[in-house]
Enzyme design. Structure first.
Site, PDB file in Angstrom:
ATOM      1  N   SER A 185       0.827  -1.205   0.000  1.00  0.00           N
ATOM      2  CA  SER A 185       0.000   0.000   0.000  1.00  0.00           C
ATOM      3  C   SER A 185       0.861   1.255   0.000  1.00  0.00           C
ATOM      4  O   SER A 185       2.027   1.238   0.417  1.00  0.00           O
ATOM      5  CB  SER A 185      -0.924   0.019   1.216  1.00  0.00           C
ATOM      6  OG  SER A 185      -0.369  -0.695   2.297  1.00  0.00           O
ATOM      7  N   ASP A 219       5.051  -7.043  13.492  1.00  0.00           N
ATOM      8  CA  ASP A 219       5.224  -8.462  13.793  1.00  0.00           C
ATOM      9  C   ASP A 219       4.239  -8.843  14.887  1.00  0.00           C
ATOM     10  O   ASP A 219       4.456  -8.547  16.057  1.00  0.00           O
ATOM     11  CB  ASP A 219       6.660  -8.738  14.245  1.00  0.00           C
ATOM     12  CG  ASP A 219       6.892 -10.213  14.582  1.00  0.00           C
ATOM     13  OD1 ASP A 219       5.972 -11.020  14.369  1.00  0.00           O
ATOM     14  OD2 ASP A 219       7.985 -10.545  15.054  1.00  0.00           O
ATOM     15  N   ASP A 249       4.481 -15.217  16.222  1.00  0.00           N
ATOM     16  CA  ASP A 249       5.780 -15.853  16.395  1.00  0.00           C
ATOM     17  C   ASP A 249       5.638 -17.362  16.307  1.00  0.00           C
ATOM     18  O   ASP A 249       4.618 -17.939  16.701  1.00  0.00           O
ATOM     19  CB  ASP A 249       6.407 -15.472  17.734  1.00  0.00           C
ATOM     20  CG  ASP A 249       6.860 -14.023  17.737  1.00  0.00           C
ATOM     21  OD1 ASP A 249       7.617 -13.646  16.832  1.00  0.00           O
ATOM     22  OD2 ASP A 249       6.427 -13.257  18.621  1.00  0.00           O
TER      23      ASP A 249
END
Length: 706
Positions: free
Chosen positions: A196, A268, A271
């Site tokens: 984007s 993030d 995990d």
């Protein structure tokens, strides 16, 4: 009020007497008009959808619940087959409905616990918002009941849709496609990674003195990534924007006071933990823990129509579900956002906000698991928020958490999320502009307004600033007074920042080292305009050269955070770079008969029944006008992703806006709005946004009254 003109006013005194005589009557008329206009805008007697000539639904709801129902109806009319297929997948029953091709999808959805969580999320809604979800689902079902002939037989098995289906779909899209890319963990492949562009321009850098916003997501042109453009008007809301098909609220939007867009940020939120297996369990803090096991019975439709059954056993650790068992190792997945059921409520409240204070109040709930928020408003404020659910981690930088994490200790297991005030953000920077092109937040403007050293090293990577982001910042930084029209022109820029950076080294090296073919290739590159417009000659050759080199090692000077907009630079190995050009020239001349073949002859827009010359290209080359291509099998390449929904907004009075949904606002067979906007795309134009009732009725295609 023609009677005032008919009255003869022979003197100031006579005029005053006449005015006093008619004033009560005039005031009563004005009062009646104001009240009636307010009642029309805030509480209409009926709910209706006004469809404009581009297939955009403008929904006028007598109340919010009715608007949600009409929006469900509208999405079915435009995307019914797709919507039902997506909801079937979100249930984890797609293989039962449509066969083995959907088995991996079902396993992913069930392993992630989507259907069970959907029920919990529905119970967690406020009573008001629960009624909105019920209404949206009801709109879908009523449409299907009234128009069974317009829905494919094979997807009708999903009916009736439930409000839990909506929340299942929301989870599958946000948590388990955007936050966690299943292609990285479950071998479910996508054609292109989501991306984007987003801009916010303050009055000090705007030619009109009004803040401006550019929304420009780049998503695959298929499946759950398709945008749906709409206007929602009901008491308390008048918002225009777009959402992904199947989502019941606008995800990118603006109203008369403010607007926002999202970009995929360097966030993030998941995990992968490697477990040490021992005695049918796993080792954790020195003790063996048993897995929790859930078994699902999957039904799979065979080609003969019969159903077969197979079991899916999902093991879970304290980290989350186990997703792979390889070489005696098990990998468990931990994902943010599973305890945040009110994403839709937050988006809705963002759309009804009237100022920055109200908007931030909605953001502070942190229901949305990721995405940059780029914001502008009529008061002149602009903002960049690195939004997301960022785990509070005890150790490690961003790179560390991209790898496989040891799962044998509680020291690596996060349980808390950073609050809103911890997230990188800037409001009203000195520069007067903000940009994000999927780069970390530290490069949103220059001089830098968000300093990486002020945040945990795991919050976002320190770099690099890729070429598309550099191009984005360059256009903004070099123009001190940007008009609305210039912003749109910049949005469509196909200039290759990579070409500007490297050709001054590549061309001299090739002139010295190359043979006859290489020198001819050099001449083509020297004449090229360094753009990827349809008629650009040299862009194909350069693109083939880029495919022949490793951009991570080709430069002699790597990217440097001290010079983020001028590095990397130089050729590390001119000889191998020239050889790569020779190889590229051989391929181009063999495939197309000439080295200077036009970009649009090779790169095509093939969508629906159209086959048109493309402009734009891969953002890795530093092109702001992003289009991602895949081989078409005939030596050409066809667009599969990139610029999908675009909106340019200026917060003048009234608001000025233009937009484009590249592939059109419908996918239902025989709809006139499949690819009807692609001609604008080819011409690098946006189409007008019609928001007032007068504008909409002037361009009215269809009216639906409920």
């Amino acid at each position: 009020m023609f009677f005032v003109a008919k009255t003869k006013l022979h003197s100031p005194l006579r005029w005053q007497k006449e005015l006093r005589r008619f004033l009560p009557f005039l005031l009563s008329i004005i009062f009646t008009l104001v009240v009636s206009s307010q009642s029309i805008s805030s509480a209409p007697k009926n709910t209706e959808i006004l469809w404009d000539t581009y297939g955009i639904p403008h929904i006028y709801g007598k109340d919010a619940q009715s608007a949600f129902q009409a929006f469900g109806w509208a999405q079915m009319q435009s995307h019914g087959n797709l919507l039902l297929r997506l909801y079937g997948q979100a249930r984890g029953r797609a293989a039962e409905y449509w066969g083995e091709d959907y088995l991996d999808s079902d396993k992913w959805v069930l392993t992630m616990g989507v259907p069970k969580r959907g029920k919990a999320w529905y119970k967690a809604q406020s009573s008001a918002f629960r009624s909105y979800l019920n209404a949206f689902a009801n709109g879908i079902n009523v449409y299907a009941k009234e128009h069974p002939d317009l829905i494919d037989d094979e997807v009708e098995v999903v009916l009736p849709v439930t409000p839990e289906d909506i929340l299942n779909h929301l989870q599958r899209v946000l948590l388990f496609t955007f936050v966690v890319d299943p292609g990285r963990v479950a071998d479910i492949k996508h054609t292109s990674a989501p991306g984007s562009n987003g801009w916010a321009i303050a009055p000090k850098r705007s030619a009109s003195g009004k803040a401006m916003l550019l929304a420009n997501p780049h998503l695959p042109w298929e499946d759950l990534f398709l945008w749906y453009e709409a206007q929602i008007t009901a008491p308390g809301i008048d918002a225009y924007g777009a959402t992904l098909v199947g989502i019941p609220v606008l995800a990118i939007a603006f109203n008369d006071n403010l607007g926002w867009t999202h970009t995929v940020n360097t966030h993030d939120g998941w995990d992968a933990y490697e477990l040490q297996l021992q005695n049918d369990g796993y080792l954790f803090d020195g003790k063996v823990r048993p897995f929790q096991t859930t078994t699902f019975l999957l039904k799979v439709k065979q080609k003969n129509g019969l159903l077969t059954e197979q079991k899916l056993s999902v093991k879970s650790s304290v980290h989350g579900p186990v997703i792979t068992h390889k070489d005696g190792k098990s990998i468990a997945l931990r994902v943010v956002g599973q305890d945040r059921p009110n994403v839709l409520q937050q988006w809705w409240d963002m759309a009804i906000s009237k100022n920055l204070t109200e908007f931030q109040k909605a953001l502070q709930r942190l229901q949305l698991p990721m995405f940059t928020v780029m914001y502008a408003d009529r008061e002149g404020h602009i903002m960049h928020l690195f939004n997301g659910l960022v785990p509070v981690r005890k150790e490690g930088d961003f790179e560390y958490w991209q790898g496989i994490i040891p799962g044998n200790t509680s020291k690596t297991v996060w349980n808390k999320i950073h609050p809103y005030q911890d997230l990188p953000k800037v409001i009203d920077p000195k520069s007067g502009w903000l940009q994000n092109a999927n780069d970390p937040p530290w490069t949103t403007t220059f001089p830098a307004a968000i300093k990486a050293d002020d945040y945990p090293s795991y919050m976002a990577p320190r770099g690099p600033m890729y070429f598309r982001a550099q191009r984005s910042a360059k256009m903004l930084a070099e123009d001190e007074s940007i008009s609305f029209e210039e912003m749109i022109a910049y949005k469509h820029s196909t200039q290759m920042e990579l070409a500007e950076r490297i050709l001054d080294d590549l061309i001299p090296a090739a002139q010295q080292q190359g043979d006859e073919l290489t020198r001819r290739a050099t001449d083509v590159l020297a004449r090229w305009d360094q753009k990827a417009d349809a008629n650009s000659r040299g862009a194909v050759l350069f693109s083939f050269w880029v495919d022949n080199v490793d951009l991570d090692t080709v430069f002699s000077t790597p990217w440097d955070q001290k010079s983020p907009r001028t590095t990397p630079d130089g050729l590390a190995d001119p000889k191998s770079a020239v050889k790569a050009l020779t190889d590229a020239a051989q391929k181009v001349e063999k495939a197309y008969g000439t080295l200077d073949v036009a970009w649009g002859d090779v790169f095509r827009l093939r969508y629906g029944n159209l086959d048109l010359p493309a402009n734009g290209g891969d953002g890795d080359k530093g092109i702001f006008r992003v289009v991602n291509f895949a081989p078409a099998g005939d030596g050409r390449f066809q667009a599969v992703a990139g610029d999908s929904y675009v909106a340019a907004v200026e917060f003048s009075q009234p608001v000025k806006a233009m937009a484009l949904t590249s592939y059109g606002n419908a996918t239902q067979p025989n709809s006139p709005h499949i690819v009807d906007q692609l001609q604008f795309f080819v011409r690098q134009k946006l189409r007008p946004v019609w928001r007032t009732r007068q504008e909409i009725t002037t361009h009215l295609e269809e009216r639906k009254i409920f």
